[in-house]
Design an enzyme around this catalytic site. Structure first.
Site, mmCIF file in Angstrom:
data_model
loop_
_atom_site.group_PDB
_atom_site.id
_atom_site.type_symbol
_atom_site.label_atom_id
_atom_site.label_comp_id
_atom_site.label_asym_id
_atom_site.label_seq_id
_atom_site.Cartn_x
_atom_site.Cartn_y
_atom_site.Cartn_z
ATOM 1 N N GLU A 40 1.272 -1.015 -0.101
ATOM 2 C CA GLU A 40 0.255 0.140 -0.065
ATOM 3 C C GLU A 40 0.902 1.816 -0.178
ATOM 4 O O GLU A 40 2.232 1.281 1.156
ATOM 5 C CB GLU A 40 -1.219 0.065 1.471
ATOM 6 C CG GLU A 40 -1.166 1.221 1.109
ATOM 7 C CD GLU A 40 -2.586 1.017 2.268
ATOM 8 O OE1 GLU A 40 -2.796 0.420 3.486
ATOM 9 O OE2 GLU A 40 -3.382 1.921 2.643
ATOM 10 N N ARG A 264 4.779 -13.392 9.952
ATOM 11 C CA ARG A 264 6.096 -11.798 9.161
ATOM 12 C C ARG A 264 7.158 -11.692 10.317
ATOM 13 O O ARG A 264 6.948 -12.383 11.173
ATOM 14 C CB ARG A 264 4.393 -11.066 9.682
ATOM 15 C CG ARG A 264 4.655 -10.549 10.995
ATOM 16 C CD ARG A 264 3.534 -9.322 11.205
ATOM 17 N NE ARG A 264 3.719 -7.322 10.829
ATOM 18 C CZ ARG A 264 3.549 -7.448 9.883
ATOM 19 N NH1 ARG A 264 2.207 -7.776 9.384
ATOM 20 N NH2 ARG A 264 3.714 -6.028 9.853
ATOM 21 N N LYS A 274 4.142 0.760 10.359
ATOM 22 C CA LYS A 274 3.627 1.994 9.903
ATOM 23 C C LYS A 274 3.655 3.022 10.473
ATOM 24 O O LYS A 274 4.221 4.199 10.396
ATOM 25 C CB LYS A 274 3.570 2.258 8.219
ATOM 26 C CG LYS A 274 4.201 0.990 7.158
ATOM 27 C CD LYS A 274 3.688 1.217 5.699
ATOM 28 C CE LYS A 274 2.865 -0.039 4.774
ATOM 29 N NZ LYS A 274 2.338 -0.036 3.992
HETATM 30 P P1 ATP Z 1 1.885 -1.333 8.260
HETATM 31 O O1 ATP Z 1 1.275 -2.732 9.054
HETATM 32 O O2 ATP Z 1 3.570 -1.881 8.869
HETATM 33 O O3 ATP Z 1 1.087 -0.518 8.007
HETATM 34 P P2 ATP Z 1 1.631 -3.662 5.963
HETATM 35 O O4 ATP Z 1 1.234 -5.121 6.181
HETATM 36 O O5 ATP Z 1 0.253 -2.859 6.023
HETATM 37 O O6 ATP Z 1 2.010 -2.664 6.861
HETATM 38 P P3 ATP Z 1 1.418 -3.553 2.953
HETATM 39 O O7 ATP Z 1 1.987 -2.110 2.375
HETATM 40 O O8 ATP Z 1 0.136 -3.689 3.101
HETATM 41 O O9 ATP Z 1 2.038 -3.085 4.825
HETATM 42 O O10 ATP Z 1 2.492 -4.185 2.883
HETATM 43 C C1 ATP Z 1 3.070 -4.949 2.149
HETATM 44 C C2 ATP Z 1 3.474 -7.270 1.550
HETATM 45 O O11 ATP Z 1 4.516 -6.635 2.728
HETATM 46 C C3 ATP Z 1 2.244 -7.814 2.407
HETATM 47 O O12 ATP Z 1 1.741 -8.523 1.421
HETATM 48 C C4 ATP Z 1 2.927 -8.056 3.672
HETATM 49 O O13 ATP Z 1 2.312 -9.150 3.904
HETATM 50 C C5 ATP Z 1 4.560 -7.997 3.527
HETATM 51 N N1 ATP Z 1 4.617 -7.763 4.462
HETATM 52 C C6 ATP Z 1 4.585 -6.609 5.480
HETATM 53 N N2 ATP Z 1 5.378 -6.645 6.957
HETATM 54 C C7 ATP Z 1 5.722 -7.481 6.720
HETATM 55 C C8 ATP Z 1 6.958 -8.148 7.602
HETATM 56 N N3 ATP Z 1 6.461 -7.350 9.174
HETATM 57 N N4 ATP Z 1 6.980 -8.973 6.901
HETATM 58 C C9 ATP Z 1 6.348 -9.876 5.947
HETATM 59 N N5 ATP Z 1 5.942 -9.853 5.384
HETATM 60 C C10 ATP Z 1 5.315 -8.402 5.740
HETATM 61 MG MG MG Z 2 -1.723 -3.700 4.609
#
Ligand code: ATP
Ligand code: MG
Length: 556
Positions: A40, A264, A274
């Site tokens: 995102e 994760r 984030k």
């Molecule tokens: P946040 O919770 O920090 O906002 P998010 O998961 O919403 O992170 P996205 O931009 O939606 O962030 O993530 C893009 C991809 O990265 C998704 O497929 C998500 O599952 C993966 N991802 C995000 N954080 C992690 C992590 N700590 N370990 C492994 N994969 C991750």
């Molecule tokens: Mg997300």
């Protein structure tokens, strides 16, 4: 037999995703695989995302498939092209190339048509309840929900209202589109989940074309399906969403993408959400998204980590099905593993004390050859200037030294790396008793290459005062004092655990040749650690960041 054992030991067993993919390929379920990385664009990527990138792109590479980069831009309020650009830069820097650059917003028309199809099938309806009424109506884990009074609207009425939602006739929150599934379903997500909500905001790509935006659960699977994604890999917390992902695909009878979940990545001494990272930036706890203490990819890059070290880290972390916290020292270990073979060496003194060679002629300069990288002894050399006045590290001298102290002490001998053996003859102190000068003699017969080699127990690094350059050295410590930031009690402010001493700025004295280094990758300051050039450097002043020390506390 022995040969066999060796081969087996070298061959890593398949992780569960590789097993699934190999089965799908050998059974003919898929001819080739397509994965996607779906960020995102509402912030900068962090090391957790790097793990996901390495996994998605790595699997496609391994099995001759491809990976799409798809921006999940379904919420215009939080998203920005600044983030889109940084995300692309970070993925490229990690060494990966996407097959196609897509945006969930590319599919808004298709998603809208599919919503109409579901309305026509009697599987979606417009709900006029408030957000609060919807929440209450959903029930709880132990209590079934109740049907919305608008649930049984006719298909015609739903079509008309949904069209009007799209045309902007309603205010935010006035109406939503919901899937019509089961208000007493044991999986709460199935209790008539929201598909669309009204947001009157300009979108970074579609402008003002839309004022209804699809929810994650309605958008994600369909976007995967449009791109024929075979293996849609996401983090564990989405496992409860999987049945809903399948439900929409099933009802729409479209390409059956499948979702698979892995744990994760969490790291000790840092936070990865984030929202929290944004807060650290906005409130100036750090200098920006790329502050070298941040777990963001741009921060880690500025700190001096190489793409190779991050990819090695992702591989070592592996693919788990249970959440765990990885030790930060594994990341540091991976950097050493990479840079030890490649980094140029230089001597730099960070905490200087003056050392005078009393039997050295005033003004005389002698140059010593030193390998740029001892792992490659026949490789390029550098020249290190030796003069009467030198700096050594304060820590390399001890007045009342224990027996086992093999660095410099009164009447003791050490070798100054690449050059002579010296002997400490006299220590000069200021009024407060601080050592301000160490007076030594050198042994002319101890010159490397001239005559038989004489060994002494200690070897220390040094620089010539006259022939060294002043540089700014930024030394970092952990951003937080608590290893398991994920386990601090709910309601307690994570910022209470910020390490007040996470940044120390020092003046270092470096051998001259350091200033000529290209710094394409970091360098090693001998006996000290790995350092990378910071973009704050000017032609007058080199600024370096300490990436990590040399001590290896992590054993695999
Ligand atoms: P946040 O919770 O920090 O906002 P998010 O998961 O919403 O992170 P996205 O931009 O939606 O962030 O993530 C893009 C991809 O990265 C998704 O497929 C998500 O599952 C993966 N991802 C995000 N954080 C992690 C992590 N700590 N370990 C492994 N994969 C991750
Ligand atoms: Mg997300």
């Amino acid at each position: 037999m022995e040969e066999n054992l060796k081969n087996n030991a070298n061959e890593r067993t398949l992780n569960f995703l590789e097993e699934i993919i190999e089965n799908d390929l050998s059974s003919g379920k898929h001819q080739s695989i397509i994965t996607r990385f779906p960020p995102e664009p509402n912030g900068y990527l962090h090391i957790g995302h790097a793990k996901s990138i390495c996994l998605n792109f790595g699997l496609a590479q391994k099995y001759g498939g491809k990976t799409n980069l798809r921006f999940d831009d379904t919420n215009p309020v939080k998203e920005d092209t600044e983030y889109v650009d940084s995300i692309k830069q970070d993925i490229n820097w990690l060494g990966f190339q996407w097959a196609e650059e897509r945006y969930a917003s590319d599919y808004f028309d298709q998603l809208y048509e599919w919503a109409i199809e579901l309305i026509k099938k009697g599987l979606a309806y417009v709900d006029d309840q408030t957000q609060e009424e919807i929440r209450v109506g959903r029930g709880t884990v132990s209590q079934p929900g109740t049907n919305s009074p608008y649930r049984d609207r006719s298909v015609e009425e739903n079509l008309k209202l949904f069209q009007e939602m799209k045309e902007g006739k309603y205010k935010e929150g006035e109406k939503v589109l919901r899937a019509k599934i089961d208000m007493s379903h044991p999986n709460m997500l199935f209790r008539d989940p929201l598909m669309y909500r009204i947001i009157h905001a300009s979108h970074h790509r579609t402008g003002d074309k839309w004022c209804i935006y699809p929810m994650y659960d309605y958008a994600h699977g369909q976007c995967d399906s449009i791109e024929n994604i075979t293996h849609s890999i996401c983090t564990l917390e989405f496992d409860v969403h999987r049945p809903l992902y399948d439900w929409f695909i099933d009802k729409l009878e479209i390409f059956p993408s499948h979702q698979y979940e892995f744990a994760r990545l969490n790291l000790t001494y840092t936070v990865m959400s984030k929202r929290k990272l944004l807060e650290l930036v906005r409130n100036n706890y750090v200098s920006g998204w790329d502050d070298p203490r941040m777990p963001t990819i741009c921060g880690i890059r500025r700190r001096g980590y190489t793409p190779e070290s991050i990819r090695l880290f992702a591989e070592k972390v592996g693919v788990a099905k249970r959440d765990n916290v990885i030790d930060l020292s594994l990341l540091e270990w991976c950097l050493r593993e990479d840079l030890n073979k490649r980094a140029n060496r230089y001597m730099t003194v960070l905490n200087p004390v003056k050392l005078v060679i009393t039997n050295w002629e005033d003004g005389k300069v002698e140059y010593f050859d030193a390998p740029l990288n001892p792992e490659n002894p026949d490789g390029p050399k550098r020249k290190v200037a030796f003069t009467k006045e030198l700096y050594i590290e304060r820590e390399d001298f001890m007045e009342d030294a224990p027996k086992k102290y093999f660095r410099l002490k009164p009447d003791g001998e050490v070798r100054l790396k690449y050059s002579y053996i010296i002997k400490c003859e006299e220590v000069i102190k200021d009024e407060d008793g601080n050592v301000i000068e160490i007076r030594c003699t050198y042994d002319p017969t101890s010159k490397p290459g001239a005559g038989p080699w004489r060994s002494v127990k200690g070897t220390i690094h040094w620089v010539s005062i006259e022939h060294s350059k002043e540089i700014e050295v930024r030394v970092f410590d952990r951003l937080f004092t608590e290893p398991y930031m994920g386990s601090i009690p709910e309601g307690e402010d994570y910022k209470n655990y910020l390490n007040p001493n996470s940044l120390e700025v020092k003046t270092g004295y470096a051998e001259e040749d350091l200033l000529k280094d290209s710094f394409e990758i970091g360098v090693q300051f001998e006996r000290t650690g790995y350092f990378a050039k910071d973009p704050d450097s000017t032609p007058e002043k080199l600024v370096v960041n300490k990436t990590t020390g040399l001590k290896d506390s992590f054993k695999l």
